[in-house]
Enzyme design. Structure first.
Site, mmCIF file in Angstrom:
data_model
loop_
_atom_site.group_PDB
_atom_site.id
_atom_site.type_symbol
_atom_site.label_atom_id
_atom_site.label_comp_id
_atom_site.label_asym_id
_atom_site.label_seq_id
_atom_site.Cartn_x
_atom_site.Cartn_y
_atom_site.Cartn_z
ATOM 1 N N CYS A 1 7.663 -4.703 0.681
ATOM 2 C CA CYS A 1 7.661 -3.774 -0.446
ATOM 3 C C CYS A 1 8.271 -2.434 -0.065
ATOM 4 O O CYS A 1 8.661 -1.658 -0.941
ATOM 5 C CB CYS A 1 6.253 -3.587 -0.976
ATOM 6 S SG CYS A 1 4.994 -3.354 0.286
ATOM 7 N N GLU B 1 0.573 -2.485 -7.202
ATOM 8 C CA GLU B 1 1.716 -2.051 -6.386
ATOM 9 C C GLU B 1 2.859 -2.975 -6.760
ATOM 10 O O GLU B 1 2.821 -4.168 -6.470
ATOM 11 C CB GLU B 1 1.355 -2.131 -4.899
ATOM 12 C CG GLU B 1 2.364 -1.449 -3.997
ATOM 13 C CD GLU B 1 3.397 -2.420 -3.476
ATOM 14 O OE1 GLU B 1 4.505 -2.474 -4.074
ATOM 15 O OE2 GLU B 1 3.114 -3.119 -2.506
#
Length: 501
Positions: free
Chosen positions: A297, A260
């Site tokens: 994020c 990720e």
């Protein structure tokens, strides 16, 4: 009590070379530097543990996950104290993250007990079928083997030692070797102590889990290239993740790298919604943008809207809201330095207007707000690069056609958001058909910060948001990353796995 060592298959292992953490307050602690030989020992022990752990019954594996959660909670005050010192995150944030960490462990325990994740299938034999008979076929998902996990800098609990990658791999039946992040080694060690206590309480092979603290890059390279490691979980920067991804792909036996890697999480604010509640949207965006010093994020760094009076008012309201936000400590001095460089690069672009610039000390972050046109955005790909921190960019599209062109030009994202009212439905529908190909999670009238741990959650997306768009790092579907399907043809019943018998 901190050992300042690695936990390798139940033993605390030190070394001559040390590094220090970087607390925002109090004295620094010393920790052993991860070496190739530490990685080698941890991986060999993980392989030794796989035979027994992969065969552990689902109820016993679920009990192990729940015991980890209990052990983490019993160390809650200690974890919060050192976590706050190492990262600068407030107590409430760390307590919430601890609850998320233990909650997902218990959720995964419930999920594997139910057994649906095994995706069991059976096609009975058809011996009389013409022109050819069909054999008896059983299929189920099996754990792949030892897994490597890299702790994240921005989530010292939920995406680190006992976070989603580790919890899902353990749920799948895979031993785990964690490469701890050097931003919070003390926090990592205490969580490792909790996992070690759970292993001992449940009588499991000690190689089920190891933590090797931060160290030389060669140790990370050795971990992802080790022939006994079967997959890698990573949450971090694009450049770091891509380097490890390339190493995984270049192996003689390539393995999946579930990385990720970040996202700008664009928001599209549509005309009717802007007219009805533009000021409210501006304040909500400012709050989401600056939550946790923008170190999420899913931080919504870019807002797209049509040029006009409503957009002008939105920018004014956002500027006023952001100006009230006080400086917040960033996770490490290095992250703070990178944020400052990103702000300088944005401010140095001729295509960008500075709306709000602020000053802060070496480790604290304050908000920055910039403005540009849709044409400038399309002509300057650098504007789409993630700046990790509370930096916001407003992009003014000249019309709906340009807004759709902007959407088509986006790279892969973790999230995309539509702020809309009923009168925006036609435009929203056109945008949605584009954005479905761009992101793993699509929101209407919300802000993406905050990722629910649930069966339906997708935390991933097309590259560069993640390196494998078919999977998620959050939610029960994340367990599937560490499994592979195996078909048993005409296998005697007493040789089938117990879960198929």
């Amino acid at each position: 009590m901190l050992h300042g060592k690695h936990l390798i298959a139940g033993k605390w292992v030190g070394g001559a070379e040390r590094f220090a953490n970087m607390p925002v307050r109090g004295a620094a602690e010393q920790f052993a530097v991860g070496r190739v030989e530490d990685i080698e020992q941890a991986v060999q022990m993980a392989e030794a543990a796989f035979a027994s752990y992969s065969q552990l019954t689902r109820p016993l594996r679920a009990a192990f996950l729940r015991r980890i959660a209990d052990e983490i909670e019993s160390r809650g005050a200690e974890i919060t104290d050192i976590g706050s010192r190492e990262t600068g995150l407030p107590t409430a944030r760390l307590e919430g993250e601890r609850g998320r960490t233990t909650g997902q462990l218990r959720l995964f325990a419930d999920h594997i007990e139910a057994g649906d994740y095994l995706d069991r299938r059976h096609d009975k034999a058809l011996p009389d079928r013409a022109p050819l008979p069909r054999p008896d076929l059983h299929m189920m998902q099996l754990p792949i083997g030892p897994v490597a996990v890299f702790g994240a800098s921005n989530f010292p609990l939920a995406f680190s030692v006992a976070g989603g990658d580790t919890a899902s791999a353990l749920a799948a039946g895979c031993p785990v070797v964690v490469k701890g992040h050097s931003a919070h080694p003390g926090t990592s060690e205490i969580v490792a102590q909790a996992i070690d206590a759970a292993i001992r309480a449940c009588g499991l092979h000690p190689g089920v889990f190891s933590l090797v603290q931060g160290g030389a890059r060669v140790a990370s390279q050795h971990l992802v290239q080790h022939p006994l490691i079967c997959a890698v979980g990573f949450t971090g920067s694009l450049w770091g993740g891509r380097a490890l991804f390339d190493l995984c792909a270049a192996r003689p036996n390539p393995i999946p790298f579930f990385g990720e890697l970040g996202s700008i999480n664009p928001m599209f604010l549509l005309p009717a919604a802007m007219a009805a509640r533009g000021a409210e949207l501006a304040e909500g965006w400012a709050a989401s943008l600056t939550m946790g010093a923008g170190q999420f994020c899913t931080n919504p760094g870019v807002a797209f809207m049509l040029a006009g009076p409503e957009a002008d008012s939105f920018v004014d309201n956002a500027q006023q809201a952001l100006a009230k936000v006080e400086a917040q400590p960033m996770l490490t001095p290095g992250i703070a330095e990178a944020y400052g460089e990103g702000c300088d690069q944005m401010a140095g672009s001729d295509a960008v207007q500075q709306v709000l610039t602020t000053a802060s000390d070496s480790r604290a972050a304050t908000p920055h707000l910039y403005l540009t046109s849709g044409a400038a955005w399309l002509a300057n790909p650098a504007l789409a690069e993630e700046v990790f921190g509370p930096l916001g960019l407003v992009v003014l599209a000249k019309d709906q056609a340009e807004m759709q062109t902007i959407a088509r030009g986006l790279t892969g994202q973790l999230t995309c958001t539509l702020h809309m009212d009923r009168a925006d439905s036609d435009l929203a529908r056109r945008l949605l058909s584009i954005l479905e190909r761009k992101a793993g999670r699509l929101l209407a009238n919300g802000f993406p910060t905050g990722v629910e741990v649930a069966d339906s959650m997708v935390h991933g997306g097309p590259y560069p948001a993640s390196t494998n768009f078919g999977h998620t790092s959050v939610g029960t579907l994340s367990i599937r990353r560490w499994l592979r399907p195996v078909c048993y043809q005409n296998m005697p019943k007493d040789l089938l796995p117990d879960d198929l018998g």
